[in-house]
Design a protein around this motif. Structure first.
Motif: not given
Length: 432
Positions: A236-238, A350-356, A395-398, A404-405
C-alpha cells in the motif's frame, strides 16, 4: 583565417541551424494565467498578422530579444538552460524576462527552451550583456525583433564567430494556431519522466564525471534485483502533499496490520537529495526515479513476509515532475489518459495507492506547526496555489494503478478506519 572565410563558415553553420529553426513554432509565456502567444516564421511578409494582436503589442515594445538553448545533448542542454536562467535573473530591473519555447507541434523531444528579454528603455547595455552570454555558451542562440514600415515584426537570427556577432537570417513573424498539446509536454518523456529503468540509469551514467556522487547511486542500483516480483502480501502506497497526514497514517497502519514501513527515496540515498535537488531537471528526476527502483527491490523482498506500507513512490515522483515542467495553467497539463500518467511496466506495482487530501487552510495550519527541512518544490506548494493545483490534478490523473482519494481532514481515528476499509476492499484479505 580571414574575415570573409570566417563569415562563410558562420553562414554554413547558420544554414544548418536555420533549416530546423525556420520550421518551428514559437511560444511566449507572458504569465501563468494567460494563454501563450504562438507565432511562426516566414521568409516573406505573407503570413497572417494582426497589428491589434497581443503578440504585436508585446513584440513592439522597446528592444526585444530571445535567447534559446539549442543542444542535441539533453543533459548539456538542461544544464545550459539553468545557467542561462540564473544569468538572466541578474539583468537590470528595467528588463522583462519571459519564458519562450520553440518546437515542432506534437513531435516528442522537439522543444527548445529559452527566454524573451525586453528592455523598454532601449539601453544598448542590454544587448551587450546578451551578446556576452551567447559568446560564453555556444549552445545558445540569440534573436532580435524589429518592426518595419508596414507594421510587420521580423526576427533576426544571429550567430557569433571569432568574437563577432552577425545576423545570419531574417524572417517575418506570422500568427500561429494553438497546438493540440501544450509545448512544454513535448520534452517530458525520458527527460523528467522515465518510463523504464534503463533511461533513468543512462542519465546518471552520463553525469558521473560531473557529479561523483552519481556513481554511488549507480552502485546501489546495480546491487538490486532487476527481475524482482511482488510477494503475496499487500503493498500500500501513501501519497499526498506535505502536511496531509502521511506520516501519521503510515505509523498507524504499520501497527494495525503489522506492516513494514518503507519510503522513496530510501535512506541509503536519502542523504544525497540535497546534492541532486540542486541539479537540472533530468538529473534530479533520474535520481528520484532510480530511488523508486531501489525501493521496489526492497518491496519485493519484504512483501514475501509481511504487508508493506510505502511513504511516497512513483506517483509522487511523476506528479511533481509533470507539474513543475508544464508551465502555466492546469489546462496545460497532459490530457487524461496520456502515456505520462501510466505506471512503468518494469517497476513493482502496488496493490493500492492512497492519495491523502485536506483543504488548503488546514494544510497551512499543519505546516505552521512543523519545522523540518523541505525541498524547493515543497516550499513552492505553500506560496504558489497554481503549482499546488497542478500537482493535485496530476495525482488524480494517474492510472494503472490510479490513486484512491482519502479525505484526511477527519480525526486520525476516522482516517485510519476508512483506510482499513479500503485495504479490505482492494487487497487480499487473507494476507492482511
Amino acid at each position: 583565417m580571414n574575415v570573409r572565410c570566417s563569415f562563410e563558415m558562420a553562414h554554413s553553420l547558420g544554414s544548418a541551424l536555420y533549416r530546423e529553426w525556420a520550421k518551428k513554432i514559437f511560444a511566449i509565456e507572458c504569465s501563468n494565467n494567460s494563454e501563450p502567444l504562438y507565432f511562426a516564421l516566414n521568409p516573406t511578409s505573407e503570413g497572417p498578422w494582426d497589428e491589434n494582436s497581443r503578440l504585436h503589442q508585446l513584440l513592439s515594445r522597446g528592444q526585444t530579444y530571445s535567447v534559446c538553448i539549442a543542444s542535441e545533448n539533453r543533459i548539456q542542454g538542461a544544464e545550459s538552460y539553468v545557467h542561462l536562467r540564473d544569468k538572466l535573473t541578474r539583468l537590470p530591473e528595467r528588463c522583462r524576462v519571459m519564458e519562450m519555447m520553440a518546437f515542432s507541434p506534437n513531435k516528442q523531444g522537439s522543444l527548445i527552451k529559452g527566454f524573451l528579454v525586453q528592455d523598454d528603455q532601449n539601453f544598448k547595455e542590454t544587448e551587450r550583456l546578451l551578446q556576452d552570454l551567447v559568446r560564453a555558451n555556444r549552445q545558445t542562440t540569440l534573436c532580435s525583433y524589429t518592426g518595419d514600415d508596414g507594421g510587420r515584426i521580423w526576427q533576426g537570427l544571429r550567430l557569433v564567430t571569432d568574437g563577432q556577432e552577425r545576423e545570419i537570417f531574417r524572417n517575418c513573424i506570422s500568427l500561429a494556431e494553438k497546438p493540440e498539446l501544450h509545448p512544454s509536454v513535448l520534452n517530458i518523456k525520458n527527460s523528467v519522466i522515465f518510463c523504464k529503468y534503463e533511461d533513468a540509469y543512462g542519465v546518471l551514467e552520463e553525469c558521473v564525471d560531473m557529479i561523483p556522487k552519481a556513481k554511488d547511486v549507480l552502485q546501489l542500483v546495480d546491487q538490486c534485483d532487476r527481475t524482482c516480483r511482488k510477494g503475496p502480501f499487500p503493498v500500500i502506497v501513501i501519497e499526498g502533499l506535505d502536511a496531509t497526514g502521511k506520516s501519521t497514517l503510515t505509523e498507524a497502519l504499520r501497527n494495525s496490520i503489522q506492516a513494514t514501513l518503507l519510503k522513496s527515496p530510501p535512506d541509503c540515498i536519502g542523504h544525497l537529495r540535497k546534492t541532486f535537488d540542486a541539479k537540472s531537471p533530468p538529473i534530479r528526476r533520474a535520481f528520484y526515479a532510480l530511488g523508486n527502483y531501489i525501493t521496489a527491490s526492497t518491496i519485493a523482498n519484504v512483501s514475501e513476509k509481511s504487508p508493506v506500507i510505502v511513504d511516497r513512490f512513483w506517483h509522487s515522483t511523476a506528479a511533481y515532475a509533470i507539474a513543475t515542467e508544464v508551465s502555466g495553467k492546469v489546462e496545460n497539463l497532459p490530457p487524461p489518459h496520456h502515456e505520462l500518467y501510466q505506471w512503468p511496466q518494469d517497476l513493482v506495482q502496488p496493490d493500492l495507492v492512497l492519495l491523502l487530501t485536506v483543504d488548503a487552510e488546514e494544510r497551512v495550519r499543519r505546516l505552521e506547526r512543523r519545522g523540518e527541512m523541505r525541498t524547493k518544490e515543497e516550499i513552492e506548494l505553500e506560496a504558489n496555489s497554481l503549482f499546488r493545483q497542478k500537482v493535485e490534478a496530476t495525482y488524480r490523473r494517474m492510472e494503472n494503478p490510479a490513486c484512491v482519494v482519502v479525505d484526511a481532514g477527519a480525526s486520525k481515528e476516522e482516517v485510519l478506519q476508512n483506510v482499513l476499509l479500503l485495504i479490505d476492499k482492494h487487497c487480499d484479505n487473507e494476507q492482511t
